[in-house]
Design an enzyme around this catalytic site. Structure first.
Site, PDB file in Angstrom:
ATOM      1  CB  SER A  66      52.977  26.932  18.390  1.00 44.56           C
ATOM      2  OG  SER A  66      52.076  25.961  18.750  1.00 44.56           O
ATOM      3  NE  ARG A 494      46.450  20.356   5.355  1.00 42.17           N
ATOM      4  CZ  ARG A 494      47.365  20.761   6.243  1.00 42.17           C
ATOM      5  NH1 ARG A 494      48.040  19.897   6.970  1.00 42.17           N
ATOM      6  NH2 ARG A 494      47.584  22.041   6.409  1.00 42.17           N
ATOM      7  N   GLY A 497      50.839  24.014   5.895  1.00 41.25           N
ATOM      8  CA  GLY A 497      50.782  25.471   5.892  1.00 41.25           C
ATOM      9  C   GLY A 497      51.877  26.063   6.769  1.00 41.25           C
ATOM     10  CB  THR A 498      53.318  25.342   9.837  1.00 42.74           C
ATOM     11  OG1 THR A 498      53.356  23.912   9.922  1.00 42.74           O
ATOM     12  CG2 THR A 498      51.958  25.832  10.275  1.00 42.74           C
TER      13      THR A 498
HETATM   14  C1  16G Z   1      48.983  25.719  12.809  1.00 42.61           C
HETATM   15  C2  16G Z   1      47.535  25.958  13.137  1.00 42.61           C
HETATM   16  C3  16G Z   1      46.849  24.675  13.538  1.00 42.61           C
HETATM   17  C4  16G Z   1      47.023  23.639  12.450  1.00 42.61           C
HETATM   18  C5  16G Z   1      48.476  23.489  12.072  1.00 42.61           C
HETATM   19  C6  16G Z   1      48.600  22.661  10.832  1.00 42.61           C
HETATM   20  C7  16G Z   1      46.611  27.939  14.134  1.00 42.61           C
HETATM   21  C8  16G Z   1      46.650  28.874  15.302  1.00 42.61           C
HETATM   22  N1  16G Z   1      47.416  26.908  14.218  1.00 42.61           N
HETATM   23  O1  16G Z   1      49.682  25.294  13.939  1.00 42.61           O
HETATM   24  O2  16G Z   1      45.495  24.952  13.713  1.00 42.61           O
HETATM   25  O3  16G Z   1      46.522  22.405  12.855  1.00 42.61           O
HETATM   26  O4  16G Z   1      49.032  24.760  11.792  1.00 42.61           O
HETATM   27  O5  16G Z   1      49.920  22.644  10.423  1.00 42.61           O
HETATM   28  O6  16G Z   1      45.885  28.143  13.183  1.00 42.61           O
HETATM   29  P1  16G Z   1      50.337  22.143   8.990  1.00 42.61           P
HETATM   30  O7  16G Z   1      49.628  23.010   7.970  1.00 42.61           O
HETATM   31  O8  16G Z   1      51.810  22.281   8.975  1.00 42.61           O
HETATM   32  O9  16G Z   1      49.905  20.713   8.888  1.00 42.61           O
HETATM   33 MG    MG Z   2      50.255  26.269  19.894  1.00 40.93          MG
END
Ligand code: 16G
Ligand code: MG
Length: 560
Positions: A66, A494, A497-498
């Site tokens: 992404s 928070r 999640g990534t």
């Molecule tokens: C991912 C999610 C997006 C969310 C982002 C938050 C999908 C396809 N993509 O890119 O929706 O806004 O994570 O990221 O679900 P974070 O947890 O690192 O803040």
């Molecule tokens: Mg994307």
């Protein structure tokens, strides 16, 4: 029976790097592309098992990271209707990816087969695609090894956007049924969306050409292809479409750059009054913006898109005489600007859910028409089967025709930046809105997002759709105490999640709003408010940093 020998032999060619712990997070597996070889092999096997579990329905696999930097890559699974992988399978995905060797991997496969009662005699069908990252071809080859090891049938959709892959999964699985969603080809996708868009623009003044910043990613290929389908009904000016220069992807351009920095990519200049938009690296996020008559940049994010689109759909439903039968609702996350929530909740049901498309998508399915956009630009509109049925059989009227075309211009399988941009342009054309008019539906509260590196982000647990912390104990109380000091202040913390960080969001107003200074323009109010929103974010971030046991010498200076 599983072809155990073949799986083991091929798996041995894709050993797991011992030091890495993988996690199937919000958007699948995502990390440095060169470390993902074993994960892709295993995802091939997993996708096939998922397909067998669902009686041979086609499962999608998208290889992308992404908006992340170019060296990153990732992979996620797409379920048969084009939605995200069912969350109960995320744990299996993580367990499979972390098995230390081929024997352990096969043992986890065996457990999964037993626990979910998979009938191994079922066929397995998978369609996959990748974005433009340099590690993509290598990773796809590992994925193919996994699919071949388990003897799955597969289709290579090539280099394309995430939303096209989701569209393909849905169209393949509904082909020839009453739920058919279109032709299961890229051409089918381009035709369906562009035809509906052209019908929506018929009889309206031709909108000005739209500048689309493609983040030097795969969206550029699709935006270019749309040109031929749109003819001279709508002109697209594709920029940041460099797919060859190393390191260009998402670098100082694209939707995430615009949202995070709240400014124009340096490669773009706008004429006063000009409107433009940015996609992210796999074209599922959209950020709009325009320059006012003084050339000043204004961002129109996912919240602004929700407001525009939801208001227009409500108008159409009402004008079609369907407002008693069809209820429109909006889904947001805690990141939605407080002003947007206030504006929308005065008019529609609004629900707040945790971050991540799967949560928003699921909640949107509960309405007849569910409009969802994350503030970061990821979103779409879902029409329930019953609502679609009503719309297709109701007595014809111009509003109803528009509603039908709106359904077809939207990619309901997932947020789709290009289809969303056409939706926005269609609504603007129908409402005769420029960027300024759209922007003036409400004024954003100044806000800031800050990330804090902590020892262990898993120590941070939230409740109430991520708006409150339950752990570390006592921290939420301290955040509340700080927030109380700011007029119209709101802040939440928070775990990401990534990424291995904790995120802090804050917004705040000042007396200007409390005094109801209606004469102030958005710009003036923004200037007055800016400092407090920024300051609150940094003060909460400082609190989190201290609480997470940060080393005082490393404490960033801006955390007041
Ligand atoms: C991912 C999610 C997006 C969310 C982002 C938050 C999908 C396809 N993509 O890119 O929706 O806004 O994570 O990221 O679900 P974070 O947890 O690192 O803040
Ligand atoms: Mg994307």
């Amino acid at each position: 029976m599983l072809p155990v020998k073949e799986i083991q032999e091929l798996s041995d060619l894709h050993p797991k790097p011992s030091a890495i712990k993988f996690q199937y997070g919000t958007a699948g597996f995502r990390t440095l592309g060169k470390t993902l070889d074993s994960v892709l092999f295993r995802v091939g096997v997993l996708a096939a098992l998922r397909s067998k579990k669902l009686d041979g329905k086609t499962i999608g696999v998208m290889v992308t990271a992404s908006h992340n930097p170019e060296p990153d890559n990732g992979v996620k699974l797409v379920d048969p209707r084009g939605e995200m992988l069912e969350s109960s399978w995320e744990e299996y995905a993580t367990a499979l990816a972390n098995a230390p060797d081929s024997i352990a991997f096969l043992a986890v496969v065996d457990e999964l087969v037993k626990a979910t009662k998979i009938d191994l005699s079922m066929p397995a069908r998978v369609v996959y695609a990748r974005d433009t990252r340099p590690t993509g071809p290598q990773l796809v080859s590992a994925l193919k090894d996994g699919l071949e090891a388990i003897k799955a049938e597969y289709r290579d959709a090539g280099v394309t956007t995430t939303p096209v892959l989701h569209y393909l999964v849905r169209t393949i699985n509904t082909k020839g049924t009453k739920d058919s969603y279109g032709e299961d080809t890229e051409e089918g996708y381009l035709t369906k969306i562009s035809d509906a868009f052209k019908k929506l623009l018929a009889g309206k003044p031709t909108p000005p050409p739209l500048l689309i910043d493609c983040a030097n990613g795969v969206g550029a290929l699709m935006a270019e292809r749309f040109k031929a389908y749109l003819g001279d009904v709508f002109n697209i000016n594709v920029v940041n479409a460099d797919l060859h220069t190393s390191g260009a992807l998402n670098n100082s351009c694209g939707a995430d750059f615009v949202k995070v920095n709240q400014k124009l990519p340096p490669s773009i200049t706008l004429q006063p009054g000009q409107r433009a938009c940015s996609l992210d690296g796999d074209a599922d996020r959209l950020m709009y913006y325009y320059a006012d008559e003084r050339g000043q940049f204004h961002m129109l994010d996912g919240d602004k898109i929700t407001t525009l689109v939801a208001s227009y759909i409500v108008e159409l439903v009402k004008a079609s005489g369907l407002d008693e039968q069809i209820k429109v609702g909006v889904i947001q996350t805690a990141y939605a600007n407080g002003s947007s929530t206030k504006y929308l909740s005065g008019r529609l049901p609004v629900k707040c859910v945790p971050t991540g498309v799967k949560h928003l998508h699921h909640a949107a399915e509960q309405y007849d028409i569910g409009v969802y956009f994350e503030a970061n630009g990821h979103g779409t509109v879902l029409f329930s089967p019953a609502a679609q049925e009503l719309i297709s059989s109701h007595k014809p009227s111009p509003a109803l025709t528009n509603l039908k075309n709106i359904i077809d211009v939207i990619n309901q399988t997932v947020g789709d930046a290009l289809s969303d941009a056409f939706l926005v342009e269609a609504v603007l054309a129908h409402k005769s809105f420029s960027g300024v008019e759209w922007d003036s539906m409400y004024c954003d509260l100044p806000n800031r997002l800050v990330k804090v590196v902590v020892g262990d982000r898993n120590a941070f647990k939230t409740e109430d759709a991520e708006r409150r912390l339950v752990s570390p104990p006592g921290l939420q109380g301290k955040v509340d105490e700080l927030v109380r000091k700011y007029e119209g202040g709101r802040s939440f913390v928070r775990p990401s999640g990534t990424e291995d960080v904790v995120r802090v969001y804050a917004e705040a107003a000042t007396r200007a709003e409390a005094d109801g200074d209606a004469a102030s323009s958005c710009l003036k109010i923004t200037r007055l408010w800016c400092f407090s929103g920024l300051e609150l974010a940094f003060r909460v971030a400082g609190l989190v940093y201290d609480e997470a046991g940060g080393d005082a010498s490393q404490r960033p200076k801006e955390f007041l």
